[in-house]
Design an enzyme around this catalytic site. Structure first.
Site, PDB file in Angstrom:
ATOM      1  CG  HIS B 266      60.114  75.130  36.283  1.00  0.00           C
ATOM      2  ND1 HIS B 266      59.057  74.254  36.248  1.00  0.00           N
ATOM      3  CD2 HIS B 266      60.960  74.655  37.235  1.00  0.00           C
ATOM      4  CE1 HIS B 266      59.244  73.291  37.131  1.00  0.00           C
ATOM      5  NE2 HIS B 266      60.403  73.505  37.746  1.00  0.00           N
ATOM      6  CD  GLU B 267      64.485  75.711  37.980  1.00  0.00           C
ATOM      7  OE1 GLU B 267      64.323  75.746  39.224  1.00  0.00           O
ATOM      8  OE2 GLU B 267      64.430  74.653  37.319  1.00  0.00           O
ATOM      9  CG  HIS B 270      61.129  75.876  42.049  1.00  0.00           C
ATOM     10  ND1 HIS B 270      60.356  75.027  42.785  1.00  0.00           N
ATOM     11  CD2 HIS B 270      61.420  75.211  40.892  1.00  0.00           C
ATOM     12  CE1 HIS B 270      60.181  73.882  42.110  1.00  0.00           C
ATOM     13  NE2 HIS B 270      60.809  73.974  40.943  1.00  0.00           N
ATOM     14  CD  GLU B 296      58.897  70.778  40.494  1.00  0.00           C
ATOM     15  OE1 GLU B 296      58.398  71.043  39.380  1.00  0.00           O
ATOM     16  OE2 GLU B 296      60.082  71.043  40.778  1.00  0.00           O
TER      17      GLU B 296
END
Lengths: 504, 504
Positions: B266-267, B270, B296
């Site tokens: 997830h990170e 980003h 997101e």
């Protein structure tokens, strides 16, 4: 009156906040930042440095300082406020003659230069670093020149930045005495060197366990982990944002036990100094260690005077042995103490023992004198470095990485910094003899109770920040000026004992 | 013309440098800073935030913007310059009505508040955090009020800060559709839930090995470790100083395999966004991700759309098994895929699966609407929170730590932020169907070749920074507005497959 000083506050606040930011950026670069980040980040550092410069060096502040020159105004100030004004005037003397554009360029450049130095060192390539070094020297010469109002020599100006009032005349005398007294001692020690074995030191020591032990010993001597952190970097260092955020680093090597332990004790000494600065002073311009020399006196006091003593290790050596039983079970406390104090000429400053350390500093001092006396070219530097190592320590570097490229300092533009290490050693010895005369020093160590020692240093040195300079501190503690004789006595006593020589 | 825009540059530079410093200070607080440091450091943060505010919000910049309003001047600007001016005007609309003193106080307060929140959460004590939360809400209401020129509702103003043009009307419709379509699906899934076992996930997984695997998988999907770092913090997050210094964190738990892996993916999503921003834009005010929603969308695209797919794991699952053979040897790829996609109502947002996630957001959205509609008091918040969990997810928090205290966001003053997560999910699904129509998407994943996928996102989304907003990006990619139907379709297709339901 209130009004005049209050007008200064926004400028001081801004300077404090920008200093915090720049300190953190520097810490981050050394410990954590990704490889390719610095090229962009240095732009931000340049701009922030410029803002910091302009926060203090501007017409408003200049006018306020002018107003405070009147005796009437000055009399209204309390002691802390007077120290702030004195420090601000000192900063003015250091910076106001430098054009802000050049200062910004220098800050940006010297933020990036250490990464070029690191690469050059890794590749053992002096030529890659030489032009950077040349540019840094040029900046510093030019800056010293701008500031030179009284025909003062450039290098004296740089020395004064790190230790107020210290000059080449003082240092020539200082190092001269050390040469006369310590070279014969060193020669004797080298002759007897085979009698000390420290083979234990290069056995294999799990890094995880070293980490735990180092954290423990740092806490043991007084580092407060609620107000500080211990991290890792290539080159150990300490820094702080204020008295509640103090940071140290070390570098662990599997086949070297002493390296990390003593670097952690050393950096903890710096940290304990900054943690001890009073809450009234932290985050003001008088809220940091008073000079590099006094800072080094604290780190070396903990590392060497305390940290390499029998009394210090007596209560805690069993813990070290139980951490590494396989490696240390057969090494007695007495063996260990002699091992950690073994003196051996070497090429690397940060690996040097107490006896040879000052020669490493002397070499750098002599080189900086040549550089800023314009008596030397960039191309000649490595050879002169190597020649000096041969002269003083009887060894010649095989390559630049173990010669002129070994230290980070010059890559950050820090010239005139190295002598602080020698001054620090001398102050530490001077403090040591005084403290022994006013408290049961050895008893405290033997009982594992370092608090009275740390408290004494806090009460007499740390809390004052920059409110007293080195000489004022010594005067108030023992009514004496800096005196290298104590250091010479300390080395003679210590090494006569370690090597079972007759006391001379 | 050149001249007018050039006049702006020093202000933009200063803003950039201060943003860099503040970002690093925030990162440092979350990851590394000692416990007691923040009380002093927050003073510096307050001052720097004030400087940052004043760097852009001042009469000089206002006058320059005024000059650039003339058509003649505007026509001279290139596309990038126009974007800079547009973004600057948006910042003006957000900040200029707020008195700088109050803004500074807010920044200082919201820098310290997360540490109070963290303590309150650890002690399970809402009362300790409530006054802080109240003060933060008051600030945000007051700020929204200052800005409110057209009778706009306070919460709409906050929503617009995170996603330009998004309003309560839009979100009521958006969440309304999800409720209608997804609640029946969720009920069906819960009924069949026993057919999926994920006992493997709570076995013991050495943290050291998790670290290595997470670092590897981050690199596998495109995170460049020369331009970024992976660290640890209580709450995983990502940040960046510019496109060559991008940072992510995670939190490892020995008895949870998925947690760290998916938070790292997830990170990394980003991070890949920020690493993909063009060199021309980085370190300018249009050089960051265009909105929280689009940000997101990227993290969730990698975490869920790609990261929980069969095609993604097919080539790399053997590596995971060989890292943890004891735990995973008997878990087939098919079992693992169903395990990582198992939907189970829970109380903690960051542990939620894809299907229930949006309900966590909906709850926060509804609560923020109540808070900023003045329909609720601080004391009532925990009960209303708990009631909503009971209503939507059939579970009631046993204490505030698993209820209203679970998220860090509000403690940083970020209200209106949560809906971005739901918008991000919708954008990710919309991008997914489009990308499948223009490239052999599944083939790339099956061959372990993520580069064409990352490149597509870089070319069509990342590189533009803030030059295009969310709707402009979607329009240029697929000539369509944000459309929640894709997300609903995606969830239906996915969960029908995972749970072997008949496609509706």
């Amino acid at each position: 009156m209130e009004k005049v000083l209050e007008q200064l506050q926004p400028y001081l606040d801004k300077n404090m906040a920008l200093t915090t930011a720049l300190t953190l950026l520097e810490w981050d670069n050394e410990t954590l930042a990704p490889l390719e980040g610095i090229s962009n980040t240095s732009k931000a550092i340049g701009i922030l440095s410029d803002e910091q410069f302009k926060a203090l060096i501007n017409d408003d502040v200049k006018n306020i300082l002018k107003k405070l020159e009147s005796k009437e105004e000055y009399n209204k100030l309390n002691e802390r406020e007077r120290a702030v004004i004195k420090q601000l005037r000192r900063t003015y003397r250091q910076l106001e003659a430098i054009p802000s554009k050049e200062y910004k360029e220098f800050c940006e450049f010297s933020a990036m230069a250490p990464s070029i130095w690191a690469k050059a060192r890794a590749q053992n390539n002096y030529e890659e670093f030489a032009p950077v070094l040349g540019k840094l020297i040029e900046y510093k010469k030019r800056f010293a020149n701008y500031r030179n109002k009284e025909g003062e020599k450039a290098y004296n100006i740089l020395l004064d930045d790190f230790e107020e009032g210290i000059t080449m005349d003082f240092l020539d005398d200082f190092f001269g005495k050390i040469k006369t007294e310590i070279i014969p001692l060193l020669n004797k020690v080298i002759k007897y060197n085979d009698i000390i074995s420290k083979d234990y030191n290069s056995l294999s020591y799990t890094i995880e366990k070293q980490r735990d032990f180092c954290k423990w010993i740092s806490s043991y001597i007084g580092f407060d982990f609620n107000r500080g952190i211990l991290a890792e970097s290539e080159h150990p260092f300490s820094t702080n944002l204020h008295n509640r955020d103090v940071r140290i680093t070390t570098h662990y090597q599997e086949k070297n036990l002493e390296n990390a332990i003593f670097s952690v004790i050393h950096e903890s000494g710096h940290a304990i100094y900054e943690m001890g600065i009073s809450d009234e002073l932290t985050q003001t311009i008088v809220g940091a260690g008073t000079s590099m020399g006094v800072h080094e006196s604290q780190s070396r006091f903990f590392e060497n005077v305390i940290g390499r003593s029998y009394e210090f290790w007596k209560p805690i050596y069993p813990k070290l042995v139980s951490t590494f039983p396989e490696q240390l079970n057969s090494v007695t406390l007495e063996d260990f103490i002699r091992g950690i104090n073994k003196a051996e000429p070497g090429l690397i400053r940060i690996e040097a023992d107490e006896l040879t350390y000052t020669f490493h500093i002397m070499i750098r001092y002599e080189m900086e004198k040549l550089i800023f006396g314009n008596e030397i070219s960039l191309e000649e530097l490595p050879k002169i470095w190597d020649d000096k190592y041969e002269e003083y320590l009887g060894m010649r570097p095989a390559n630049p990485a173990e010669g002129i490229l070994q230290d980070i300092h010059w890559s950050g533009g820090d010239f005139g910094y190295f002598p602080s290490y020698a001054i620090g050693n001398a102050i530490a010895a001077q403090l040591y003899y005084h403290m022994k005369s006013v408290m049961p020093f050895d008893e405290y160590l033997l009982h594992g109770d370092l608090k009275p020692i740390v408290d004494y240093l806090k009460d007499n040195v740390h809390q004052y920040g920059t409110m007293k300079n080195m000489r004022e501190l010594l005067r108030d503690i023992m009514d004496e000026d800096l005196n290298v004789d104590y250091y010479i006595r300390y080395l003679k006593e210590k090494y006569s004992k370690v090597y079972h020589l007759e006391t001379e």
